[in-house]
Design a protein around this motif. Structure first.
Motif, PDB file in Angstrom:
ATOM      1  N   UNK A  17      10.926   4.824   0.037  1.00  0.00           N
ATOM      2  CA  UNK A  17       9.872   5.707   0.599  1.00  0.00           C
ATOM      3  C   UNK A  17       8.944   6.204  -0.511  1.00  0.00           C
ATOM      4  N   UNK A  18       9.509   6.517  -1.660  1.00  0.00           N
ATOM      5  CA  UNK A  18       8.664   6.973  -2.782  1.00  0.00           C
ATOM      6  C   UNK A  18       7.677   5.895  -3.196  1.00  0.00           C
ATOM      7  N   UNK A  19       8.139   4.653  -3.176  1.00  0.00           N
ATOM      8  CA  UNK A  19       7.231   3.557  -3.505  1.00  0.00           C
ATOM      9  C   UNK A  19       6.055   3.545  -2.533  1.00  0.00           C
ATOM     10  N   UNK A  20       6.387   3.737  -1.256  1.00  0.00           N
ATOM     11  CA  UNK A  20       5.338   3.721  -0.225  1.00  0.00           C
ATOM     12  C   UNK A  20       4.349   4.863  -0.471  1.00  0.00           C
ATOM     13  N   UNK A  21       4.895   6.046  -0.731  1.00  0.00           N
ATOM     14  CA  UNK A  21       4.014   7.220  -0.916  1.00  0.00           C
ATOM     15  C   UNK A  21       3.207   7.105  -2.213  1.00  0.00           C
ATOM     16  N   UNK A  22       3.790   6.457  -3.198  1.00  0.00           N
ATOM     17  CA  UNK A  22       3.127   6.422  -4.509  1.00  0.00           C
ATOM     18  C   UNK A  22       2.215   5.227  -4.695  1.00  0.00           C
ATOM     19  N   UNK A  23       1.993   4.517  -3.638  1.00  0.00           N
ATOM     20  CA  UNK A  23       1.218   3.277  -3.759  1.00  0.00           C
ATOM     21  C   UNK A  23      -0.173   3.559  -4.299  1.00  0.00           C
ATOM     22  N   UNK A  24      -0.680   2.624  -5.128  1.00  0.00           N
ATOM     23  CA  UNK A  24      -1.967   2.869  -5.799  1.00  0.00           C
ATOM     24  C   UNK A  24      -3.202   2.660  -4.953  1.00  0.00           C
ATOM     25  N   UNK A  25      -3.160   3.081  -3.723  1.00  0.00           N
ATOM     26  CA  UNK A  25      -4.298   3.087  -2.788  1.00  0.00           C
ATOM     27  C   UNK A  25      -5.276   1.936  -2.922  1.00  0.00           C
ATOM     28  N   UNK A  26      -4.967   0.870  -2.227  1.00  0.00           N
ATOM     29  CA  UNK A  26      -5.923  -0.215  -2.066  1.00  0.00           C
ATOM     30  C   UNK A  26      -5.884  -1.282  -3.151  1.00  0.00           C
TER      31      UNK A  26
END
Ligand code: ADP
Ligand code: ASP
Ligand code: MG
Length: 346
Positions: free
Chosen positions: A135-144
């Motif tokens: 989940x942290x990976x999902x939330x921390x994704x580098x937007x785009x």
């Protein structure tokens, strides 16, 4: 790590029940060989299949030292990579939901393993944090910004879940085992999604982790597919590369044999799921197997063969769901014609 007291049974796969019965009967354990077993995703899909595969390991462990390499459960890597697609499309809620589903899938298998309360609690303490990391990976994704490095981190979760569950299945069958994350020793370049391992360094690092376990009769359950750069960033060796991981582990521990356990009876002249004319091949040289694998036969990753040939390790491709079948043997020519397969049944 060739054991003393090596028995030359080069043409017979170690998981044969007759052999286990003969060698273990009344005289305690006799270790003839070191073998690496690699289980593909369909062999691990659900608790029942995990126990079945674990049973094959238990049987082999009566007569050999066994190291196991696992894929993710079938479908899980695709699911993890669909998270990346959802994120790239700006669908954060969908990505979050997919990540939850991945955790739920594995928790369901955990429940179905029916472990004792204490072990189940310990397993929950291992699996829940993995789910949180995802989940942290999902939330921390580098937007785009699509990044191969991010993709590999996401994809790595499948094997990290399955190795833990498989080790628990083995423990329930009273086979001492421990999950091992291959990024601890498979050292690779930083070509994410298709990282090349440094063979000798990985071998030396692998030996330091795996040999003490084998010595103590503990079965290491190693994650296939993943490695890490020298500065510790997770990589993957390419889709379908757990077979290659199996070969790397076999190479690291100087295994006599690598058994690729899959969902068909061996290597055929063509994909048996697609061609009624496909014929099972009982015996292949490394070159013949490499030619088939390189031409797209998904059953075996092409990178297995050069490594197996270099160390003269025998590779078997066998059916987890039909272990009576002998499978395909890949290796140096068989010396005695009487050892040649007589048509399938072991
Ligand atoms: P695993 O999950 O065990 O790694 P894979 O799906 O990667 O299994 O590989 C097994 C599949 O490979 C078989 O189910 C079969 O459909 C496919 N396949 C393609 N070509 C061949 C071939 N020549 N011989 C056997 N299987 C083949
Ligand atoms: N889980 C990885 C994949 O789906 C590796 C493998 O199964 O061999 O590509
Ligand atoms: Mg495969």
């Amino acid at each position: 790590m060739n054991q003393e007291n090596v028995q030359e049974e080069a043409e017979q796969s170690p998981a044969l029940s007759q052999c286990a019965a003969l060698c273990s009967g009344g005289v305690g354990k006799r270790y003839g060989k070191v073998v690496a077993f690699k289980f593909g995703g369909s062999s691990l899909l659900g608790a029942e299949r995990m126990f079945h595969a674990a049973g094959l390991v238990r049987e082999a462990a009566q007569v050999s030292k066994v190291a196991v390499v696992v894929s993710a459960m079938k479908g899980v890597t695709d699911r993890l990579l669909s998270i990346e697609k959802a994120l790239a499309a700006g669908k954060l809620p969908q990505a979050r939901r997919e990540a939850e589903v991945v955790l739920e899938l594995h928790l369901e298998v955990l429940g179905n393993l029916r472990l004792d309360e204490e072990t189940e609690r310990r397993m929950l303490r291992e699996l829940q944090p993995l789910g949180r990391d995802l989940q942290h990976e999902v939330e921390g994704w580098g937007h785009g910004v699509a990044s191969a490095e991010f993709s590999d981190r996401l994809a790595s979760f499948g094997e990290r879940f399955s190795a833990r569950l498989f080790a628990a299945a083995l423990e329930k069958l009273e086979v001492a085992s421990v999950p091992v994350t291959s990024s601890e020793f498979v050292l690779t370049c930083d070509t994410f999604r298709d990282a090349q391992p440094h063979l000798e360094q990985s071998k030396q690092r692998g030996r330091r982790i795996l040999l003490p376990l084998l010595k103590e009769d503990v079965v290491p359950v190693v994650t296939g597919f993943i490695g890490a750069t020298p500065d510790g960033r997770i990589t993957t060796l390419g889709r379908n590369s757990s077979d290659f991981s199996g070969a790397l582990v076999a190479y690291a521990v100087d295994a006599d044999e690598l058994v690729i356990w899959t969902d068909v009876d061996g290597i055929y002249t063509a994909n048996p799921q697609e061609s009624a004319e496909a014929r099972l091949l009982h015996e292949l040289s490394y070159d013949e197997a490499h030619a088939l694998a390189a031409s797209g036969a998904k059953v075996l990753h092409p990178k297995v063969l050069p490594l197996a040939a270099e160390s003269e390790m025998v590779v078997w491709v066998r059916n987890t769901f039909n272990p009576q079948a002998r499978g395909t043997r890949i290796g140096p020519p068989v010396e005695f014609s009487s050892a040649l397969p007589s048509g399938g049944a072991a």
